[in-house]
Design a protein around this motif. Sequence first.
Motif, PDB file in Angstrom:
ATOM      1  N   PRO A   1       2.027   3.852  10.165  1.00 21.54           N
ATOM      2  CA  PRO A   1       0.911   3.724  11.113  1.00 21.54           C
ATOM      3  C   PRO A   1       0.662   2.325  11.689  1.00 21.54           C
ATOM      4  O   PRO A   1       0.630   2.157  12.906  1.00 21.54           O
ATOM      5  CB  PRO A   1      -0.285   4.229  10.316  1.00 21.54           C
ATOM      6  CG  PRO A   1       0.299   5.184   9.342  1.00 21.54           C
ATOM      7  CD  PRO A   1       1.637   4.610   8.958  1.00 21.54           C
ATOM      8  N   VAL A   2       0.524   1.326  10.823  1.00 22.58           N
ATOM      9  CA  VAL A   2       0.152   0.016  11.360  1.00 22.58           C
ATOM     10  C   VAL A   2       1.315  -0.598  12.145  1.00 22.58           C
ATOM     11  O   VAL A   2       1.119  -1.284  13.152  1.00 22.58           O
ATOM     12  CB  VAL A   2      -0.340  -0.919  10.230  1.00 22.58           C
ATOM     13  CG1 VAL A   2      -0.745  -2.265  10.785  1.00 22.58           C
ATOM     14  CG2 VAL A   2      -1.511  -0.286   9.498  1.00 22.58           C
TER      15      VAL A   2
ATOM     16  N   LEU B   1      -0.699   4.464   0.064  1.00 20.05           N
ATOM     17  CA  LEU B   1      -1.579   5.603   0.325  1.00 20.05           C
ATOM     18  C   LEU B   1      -0.975   6.523   1.379  1.00 20.05           C
ATOM     19  O   LEU B   1      -1.425   7.647   1.569  1.00 20.05           O
ATOM     20  CB  LEU B   1      -2.960   5.115   0.780  1.00 20.05           C
ATOM     21  CG  LEU B   1      -3.810   4.455  -0.309  1.00 20.05           C
ATOM     22  CD1 LEU B   1      -5.089   3.905   0.264  1.00 20.05           C
ATOM     23  CD2 LEU B   1      -4.113   5.446  -1.428  1.00 20.05           C
ATOM     24  N   CYS B   2      -0.003   6.009   2.113  1.00 25.29           N
ATOM     25  CA  CYS B   2       0.764   6.828   3.039  1.00 25.29           C
ATOM     26  C   CYS B   2       2.160   6.228   3.058  1.00 25.29           C
ATOM     27  O   CYS B   2       2.374   5.166   2.469  1.00 25.29           O
ATOM     28  CB  CYS B   2       0.104   6.859   4.424  1.00 25.29           C
ATOM     29  SG  CYS B   2       0.628   5.563   5.552  1.00 25.29           S
TER      30      CYS B   2
ATOM     31  N   GLY C   1       3.520   4.425   4.989  1.00 25.21           N
ATOM     32  CA  GLY C   1       3.572   3.293   5.911  1.00 25.21           C
ATOM     33  C   GLY C   1       4.145   2.011   5.337  1.00 25.21           C
ATOM     34  O   GLY C   1       4.763   1.229   6.033  1.00 25.21           O
ATOM     35  N   GLY C   2       3.919   1.772   4.039  1.00 28.40           N
ATOM     36  CA  GLY C   2       4.497   0.585   3.400  1.00 28.40           C
ATOM     37  C   GLY C   2       3.915  -0.744   3.863  1.00 28.40           C
ATOM     38  O   GLY C   2       4.639  -1.744   3.943  1.00 28.40           O
ATOM     39  N   CYS C   3       2.615  -0.818   4.135  1.00 29.24           N
ATOM     40  CA  CYS C   3       1.996  -2.075   4.572  1.00 29.24           C
ATOM     41  C   CYS C   3       1.899  -3.072   3.411  1.00 29.24           C
ATOM     42  O   CYS C   3       1.594  -2.680   2.283  1.00 29.24           O
ATOM     43  CB  CYS C   3       0.584  -1.816   5.081  1.00 29.24           C
ATOM     44  SG  CYS C   3       0.546  -0.808   6.544  1.00 29.24           S
TER      45      CYS C   3
ATOM     46  N   CYS D   1       0.857  -1.196   0.000  1.00 30.64           N
ATOM     47  CA  CYS D   1       0.000   0.000   0.000  1.00 30.64           C
ATOM     48  C   CYS D   1       0.890   1.243   0.000  1.00 30.64           C
ATOM     49  O   CYS D   1       1.880   1.294   0.719  1.00 30.64           O
ATOM     50  CB  CYS D   1      -0.886  -0.011   1.239  1.00 30.64           C
ATOM     51  SG  CYS D   1      -1.923   1.454   1.376  1.00 30.64           S
TER      52      CYS D   1
ATOM     53  N   LEU E   1      -7.895   3.551   6.096  1.00 30.42           N
ATOM     54  CA  LEU E   1      -7.737   4.118   4.751  1.00 30.42           C
ATOM     55  C   LEU E   1      -7.306   3.024   3.771  1.00 30.42           C
ATOM     56  O   LEU E   1      -7.871   2.881   2.685  1.00 30.42           O
ATOM     57  CB  LEU E   1      -6.712   5.262   4.775  1.00 30.42           C
ATOM     58  CG  LEU E   1      -6.398   5.903   3.431  1.00 30.42           C
ATOM     59  CD1 LEU E   1      -7.612   6.580   2.832  1.00 30.42           C
ATOM     60  CD2 LEU E   1      -5.258   6.913   3.552  1.00 30.42           C
ATOM     61  N   GLY E   2      -6.319   2.231   4.209  1.00 28.59           N
ATOM     62  CA  GLY E   2      -5.833   1.142   3.359  1.00 28.59           C
ATOM     63  C   GLY E   2      -6.946   0.161   3.039  1.00 28.59           C
ATOM     64  O   GLY E   2      -7.075  -0.349   1.925  1.00 28.59           O
TER      65      GLY E   2
ATOM     66  N   ILE F   1      -4.162  -3.622   9.028  1.00 26.73           N
ATOM     67  CA  ILE F   1      -4.343  -2.624   7.962  1.00 26.73           C
ATOM     68  C   ILE F   1      -5.084  -1.453   8.579  1.00 26.73           C
ATOM     69  O   ILE F   1      -5.859  -1.633   9.527  1.00 26.73           O
ATOM     70  CB  ILE F   1      -5.115  -3.236   6.757  1.00 26.73           C
ATOM     71  CG1 ILE F   1      -5.077  -2.296   5.557  1.00 26.73           C
ATOM     72  CG2 ILE F   1      -6.549  -3.585   7.117  1.00 26.73           C
ATOM     73  CD1 ILE F   1      -5.411  -2.965   4.248  1.00 26.73           C
ATOM     74  N   CYS F   2      -4.854  -0.267   8.051  1.00 24.47           N
ATOM     75  CA  CYS F   2      -5.564   0.875   8.625  1.00 24.47           C
ATOM     76  C   CYS F   2      -6.857   1.095   7.844  1.00 24.47           C
ATOM     77  O   CYS F   2      -7.083   0.491   6.797  1.00 24.47           O
ATOM     78  CB  CYS F   2      -4.692   2.128   8.603  1.00 24.47           C
ATOM     79  SG  CYS F   2      -4.702   2.971   7.020  1.00 24.47           S
TER      80      CYS F   2
END
Lengths: 205, 746
Positions: free
Chosen positions: B226-227, B59-60, B62-64, B57, B94-95, B91-92
Amino acid sequence: MDGKGQESGPRGILVLYFFIGFTISVIIGWIIFPKLLYSQKKQPIDFNHALHVESVAEGCESCHFFREDGSFSGIPKLAQCIECHESAMGENPEEAKFVEEYVAKGIEVPWLSYSRQPDCVFFSHAAHIKMAELECKICHGPIGESEHSRIYEENRLTGYSRDIWGKNIAGIKQNSWDRMKMDDCAECHADMGGGRKDACFVCHK
Amino acid sequence: MKIDRRGFLSLGVGAAAGIVVTPLPWKLTDDLSIWTQNWPWTPVPADGEKAYAKSVCSLCPGGCGISVRKVEDRAIKIEGIEGHPVNDGGICILGLSGLQTLYGPTRVKQPLMRSGNRGEGRWQKVDWDTALAEITKRLAEIRKAGQAHTVACVAGSDQGTVPQLLKRFLAAYGSSNFIRTPSIRDSYELAFKTMQGSEASAGFDLFNSDFVLSFGSGVIEGWGSPVYMFRANSELRGKGKIVQIEPRLSNTAAKSDKWVPINPGTEAVLALGLAHEIIKESLYNKEFVEKYAAGFESWEDAKGQKQKGFKDWVLENYWPASVANITGVKPAVIHELAVSFAKASKPVALCGRGQGNTPVSLFESMAIHALNALVGNINQKGGISAVPFADYINWPKAPADAVAEAGLQQPRIDGAQSDPFASRYLLNRVVNAAESGKPYALQALLVWEADPIYTLSGSAAVKAAFDKIPFVVSFSSHMNETAQYADLILPDHFYLERYQDIPTPLGMAVPSISLSRPVVKPQFDTKYTGDVLIQVAKGIGGNLAEAMPWKDYEQCLKETLGDHWDKLNAKGMLIAEQYQPPAWDKAFKTASGKFEFCALTAIGETVSIEGDKESYPLTLIPYDSMRLANGFIGDPPFVIKTVSDRILKKKDIFVEINPETAKQYGLADGKSAVLETPRGSARVRVNVFEGIVPGVIAMPRGLGHKAYDKFLAGKGLNVNEFIGSVEDPVSGLDAAWGIRAKLTIA
Ligand code: SF4
């Protein structure tokens, strides 16, 4: 309204009427209703499972395989059939039809799936076959032994295959593969898990 | 035979009795209930072959790791990958809602050329040939006129192949104006540079810490990756402590072991107050401070003049009583906090308010980093480390012709990197420069994965600055505020449609590379920004074409990643498993070869905010929430739906205020009020909330969009419109943490 003065017919006639009504309903319910409820469709190609199982190495999984990511491939796509049937391998007219109408034209065969579940059901073949080590037969029956494709019956109201409710219109089953309703999943899950109840979200994601 | 009434009834009763002994009623009831689920007007995605595609991901930052469930080529669900080093199945929000950003109505579906006035929203749809011809022509003209240096680029990141291509394009073109959007990264990078001499990003080994002292960092509100941070936070439970220092009771504060309310903007002072107590009680790490740090003790310089060391400077200036006066934190609390922090075996102090989307002053980041040095947790287990930037991009230097050389001689538009304390990128200064035309007038601006018009403080000034730039190009795949204000939109593929290399996620302590892979084919007529750059370079020709020798972006990416390519395609993320931060004797690249406390004593005090106390008795601060995306992408519909009606009710935004303050100004919970700051005024609603210090009011970031769809646009207010940029005199960064404000009954 004055009904007292009316002459009542013999009791026997009334009983007869009752039985006539009763019999008509029973005939409708057991014989006509199922005929009306389901439409009948033929598979595009008459498929011989028995013949295929004989000539492949890994049984059902030769064609209905698991992908690398663990997801299940389901009914084979044309690309897979072509691996062997680039051109006809035998004399069978159904195969010839398959090669001519689908392989040559590059069109996917519109197979009718007997066991398609509603969208709200999340079913993982991997969890059942790989982890719980169930045989395909437990749910799908001895389809691997069939030499011809059965007629596909579709419920005119719901659009689902008759196999989900089961062939028996009363819903009575003898084999584990006779029905595929939620109760049938639940029955087996309860048996396996020693009465354990699974959460809704296990299957309804 | 004639049937009389009774006969007829008998027949009916018989029929009814007959029917109940058939399966008809039961079967029909069942089928009817299923039929109601299958009404043709209920939208159901087409059925088909199911599969999972793995990606990352973006979207930020974060690199999830994500696994996307697909039916044929349609993505239907995004989930976190279990066992992934960043998010381990998490996952957040948004993701999770990423598919709405992929398929939603706010995508830019093809190249667009402005046909009305700026921001009017009138566009001419053009094909790629026309669009590319336009940008090539405009950029070639500027270059031909000897104005190459007047082109700038704003990007959401400076790591990875796309930002590096943008930088390279500019260099070959003749401009050094590549500018990354501001965030806490700037502050950390600068603190590392000045105190440790290293060019690096910050990594935190929170999983192994036992005392996290957070100066407003929203560990569970999207700070860092974030996560990864949510997971670290859960891991810490029971093992260690989190102390949250912040003016309002954020989620992080609420879930922490201790919340220390503080006057906003005084975090640096509190950090030094804690340093005072640690030094006074002699609780600092003697080995680190004596052997590996410089400028702790006072010393005599070459001219024989006495120079004050960090120790004496702190002991003289940061007495708990005076610190308490400024910060509002009681001396006893300061003392207790300092002692427990220093006595913990693996303590770490964090900096960056909320999600860290705004930088802090260099004074603040250094003061907080000095605490880490005092307790000797730099490059230690459970501590903070300077993580080297990824090193897989090794292109030869871009060839420069005479025009490029002349352009590169010119100063940067933002004056960044001009002295050792100045930040590497200063987007806030571009606003003034564009407005004033000094040091020169910007002729063109390229914007990639950034939305400065929405995210920079002082939105009106940012817009006015944009008005002065004749040619604005956005690569946004969504119609965000900046895209809306552009002259030309060249939409990039969106994150689920493209390959993209993602370097070490923010805050992770070990260097890594991740690779986003296309999950679905591009849904619209979009193009890799990398391809646009390659094609424009070829169009302008000469050294630009030489600088971009690749056939297309995918080839560039593949070649750049070299051996990593196959491994990344198989695994998604490569981590330098063997990586260990260097030992203290090798860690510091400063002149002294040691950690330099003296860098801190050399610079000034905290940054004060705009507005005078007389006209504006309150202080407005912004706050962040996981439910409100506030970067280059706004909330998709699912996410905005989850925002509480104490934050947003219909179109009204709520401003938090302490009951005491509310009473003082006659404001009642839920009622309308007028918010005024030196930058603007608007009608808001009041949320009387005990979790905020008196005299301070707070407003969420991420609302008040003018762009996007009907689910997001026009809801609430953009707090950036009410806050002015305040430059940190040392680093040049916009270190505004709030603004003076007034709240009156409407
Ligand atoms: S934290 Fe960032 S990278 Fe991770 S899922 Fe959320 S938006 Fe995507």
